[in-house]
Design a protein around this motif. Structure first.
Motif, PDB file in Angstrom:
ATOM      1  N   LEU A 119       7.499  28.929  53.037  1.00 29.59           N
ATOM      2  CA  LEU A 119       8.569  29.649  53.693  1.00 29.59           C
ATOM      3  C   LEU A 119       8.805  30.611  52.896  1.00 29.59           C
ATOM      4  O   LEU A 119       8.511  31.194  51.109  1.00 29.59           O
ATOM      5  N   VAL A 120       8.699  32.129  53.175  1.00 33.84           N
ATOM      6  CA  VAL A 120       8.789  32.945  52.358  1.00 33.84           C
ATOM      7  C   VAL A 120       9.830  34.450  53.534  1.00 33.84           C
ATOM      8  O   VAL A 120       9.727  34.954  54.578  1.00 33.84           O
ATOM      9  N   GLY A 121      11.280  34.044  52.931  1.00 34.40           N
ATOM     10  CA  GLY A 121      12.545  34.715  53.500  1.00 34.40           C
ATOM     11  C   GLY A 121      12.927  35.870  52.882  1.00 34.40           C
ATOM     12  O   GLY A 121      12.226  36.770  51.509  1.00 34.40           O
ATOM     13  N   ALA A 122      13.235  37.433  53.741  1.00 32.19           N
ATOM     14  CA  ALA A 122      13.873  39.029  52.967  1.00 32.19           C
ATOM     15  C   ALA A 122      15.322  38.421  52.839  1.00 32.19           C
ATOM     16  O   ALA A 122      15.728  37.843  53.444  1.00 32.19           O
ATOM     17  N   ILE A 123      15.495  39.350  52.100  1.00 30.12           N
ATOM     18  CA  ILE A 123      16.783  39.273  51.816  1.00 30.12           C
ATOM     19  C   ILE A 123      17.850  40.252  52.663  1.00 30.12           C
ATOM     20  O   ILE A 123      17.309  40.813  53.468  1.00 30.12           O
ATOM     21  N   THR A 124      19.095  39.256  53.226  1.00 26.53           N
ATOM     22  CA  THR A 124      19.438  40.019  54.014  1.00 26.53           C
ATOM     23  C   THR A 124      20.661  40.990  53.266  1.00 26.53           C
ATOM     24  O   THR A 124      21.170  40.548  52.519  1.00 26.53           O
ATOM     25  N   GLN A 125      20.804  42.185  54.016  1.00 27.11           N
ATOM     26  CA  GLN A 125      22.091  43.445  53.360  1.00 27.11           C
ATOM     27  C   GLN A 125      22.291  43.562  54.789  1.00 27.11           C
ATOM     28  O   GLN A 125      22.113  43.604  55.847  1.00 27.11           O
ATOM     29  N   ASP A 126      23.417  43.836  54.804  1.00 30.53           N
ATOM     30  CA  ASP A 126      24.457  44.953  55.833  1.00 30.53           C
ATOM     31  C   ASP A 126      23.999  46.323  55.744  1.00 30.53           C
ATOM     32  O   ASP A 126      23.269  46.437  54.664  1.00 30.53           O
ATOM     33  N   GLN A 128      25.425  48.671  54.570  1.00 27.51           N
ATOM     34  CA  GLN A 128      25.637  49.870  52.859  1.00 27.51           C
ATOM     35  C   GLN A 128      24.701  49.091  51.497  1.00 27.51           C
ATOM     36  O   GLN A 128      24.626  49.113  50.864  1.00 27.51           O
ATOM     37  N   GLY A 129      23.922  48.168  52.384  1.00 20.86           N
ATOM     38  CA  GLY A 129      22.977  47.722  51.350  1.00 20.86           C
ATOM     39  C   GLY A 129      22.793  46.315  50.446  1.00 20.86           C
ATOM     40  O   GLY A 129      23.081  46.384  48.762  1.00 20.86           O
ATOM     41  N   TYR A 135      22.524  34.673  53.023  1.00 21.64           N
ATOM     42  CA  TYR A 135      22.454  34.886  51.922  1.00 21.64           C
ATOM     43  C   TYR A 135      23.219  35.150  50.342  1.00 21.64           C
ATOM     44  O   TYR A 135      22.852  35.737  49.614  1.00 21.64           O
ATOM     45  N   LEU A 136      24.793  34.937  51.337  1.00 23.17           N
ATOM     46  CA  LEU A 136      25.564  35.266  50.211  1.00 23.17           C
ATOM     47  C   LEU A 136      25.429  34.764  48.925  1.00 23.17           C
ATOM     48  O   LEU A 136      26.224  35.144  47.813  1.00 23.17           O
ATOM     49  N   LYS A 137      24.761  33.402  49.276  1.00 20.92           N
ATOM     50  CA  LYS A 137      24.331  33.042  47.756  1.00 20.92           C
ATOM     51  C   LYS A 137      22.960  32.991  46.551  1.00 20.92           C
ATOM     52  O   LYS A 137      24.038  33.017  45.441  1.00 20.92           O
ATOM     53  N   PHE A 138      23.211  34.406  47.199  1.00 26.13           N
ATOM     54  CA  PHE A 138      21.875  35.258  46.249  1.00 26.13           C
ATOM     55  C   PHE A 138      22.916  36.450  45.571  1.00 26.13           C
ATOM     56  O   PHE A 138      21.822  37.483  44.957  1.00 26.13           O
ATOM     57  N   LYS A 139      24.365  36.950  46.158  1.00 26.16           N
ATOM     58  CA  LYS A 139      24.830  38.111  45.672  1.00 26.16           C
ATOM     59  C   LYS A 139      25.101  38.723  44.669  1.00 26.16           C
ATOM     60  O   LYS A 139      25.431  39.447  44.791  1.00 26.16           O
TER      61      LYS A 139
END
Length: 236
Positions: A119-126, A128-129, A135-139
């Motif tokens: 699996l390959v996921g794109a990081i999610t952002q709001d 404001q970037g 994906y808050l675990k990667f913030k």
């Protein structure tokens, strides 16, 4: 075509149409399917009009099953079958996500150059970037680019490789569950595949835009957990 891209929709029509427009404006060669999962008549009409205007395949799940929404198992099973027949990866882009014009091509390029990817996921952002749910675990992650991870990936904007699709049959999914991203993430790892989050490939995510009732988690958490646990909603 180089991929099958799918979007499940359950109402939230404006957010869904934003997602669809962004996908249709994307570069690359891919087929696009939208699954209408028992949405309202107004949403169904809007999706029908959009499919005629923007030329994507629209599947009304109410014509295929009597099972009430969510029907993610059927979305996954039908999508896997088509992807395997075409021998291409499957990319899921959910209806509260807006991709960039090159998101699909960059997911495909990474998977092509990473033979053991599951699996390959794109990081999610709001807007404001800032990295946001799920994906808050990667913030606080300082590393850039692709990160191999043992953490589960969301289906917000995620590629499932053709090799993984060949080895794990979605007909075996637990029908008692509603959502399968955590299960499938772990299954890929169990089978020896590597999962990745792409920190340099952001997509705009409007959390719970596809399932508005989940906003109760913030406005009325007691009622949210009542619906989740005692009403049998949101089983993962």
């Amino acid at each position: 075509m180089k991929a099958l891209v799918v979007t499940p929709v359950k109402d939230a029509v404006e957010a869904s149409l934003d997602t669809i427009r962004a996908v249709k404006q994307s570069t690359g060669r891919f087929a696009y399917w939208v699954f209408n999962d028992f949405s309202s008549d107004d949403t169904k009409s809007a999706l029908q009009a959009a499919s005629e205007e923007m030329d994507f395949k629209l599947i009304h799940l109410e014509e295929l099953t009597d099972h009430p929404s969510p029907n993610y198992d059927k979305v996954l099973w039908m999508s896997q079958k088509e992807a395997l027949e075409a021998n291409v990866p499957l990319i899921i882009i959910e209806s509260d996500v807006t991709v960039q014009p090159d998101t699909i091509e960059r997911l495909l390029s990474f998977a092509h150059n990473t033979p053991n990817a599951g699996l390959v996921g794109a990081i999610t952002q709001d807007e404001q970037g800032r990295v946001n749910f799920p994906y808050l675990k990667f913030k606080n992650e300082k590393r850039k680019g692709a990160i191999e991870t043992n953490r589960s990936l969301s289906f917000c904007c995620t590629l499932l490789s053709i090799e993984f699709l060949k080895r794990y049959d979605f007909a075996n999914l637990d029908l008692e569950k509603d959502w399968y991203d955590t299960h499938i993430s772990h299954k890929a790892q169990e089978m020896g595949f590597d999962n990745y989050i792409l920190m340099d490939l952001p997509v705009w995510h409007k959390p719970h835009g596809s399932r508005p009732w989940k906003h109760l988690k913030y406005s009325n958490p007691l009622y949210y957990y009542f619906k989740k646990w005692f009403s049998g909603k949101d089983k993962i």
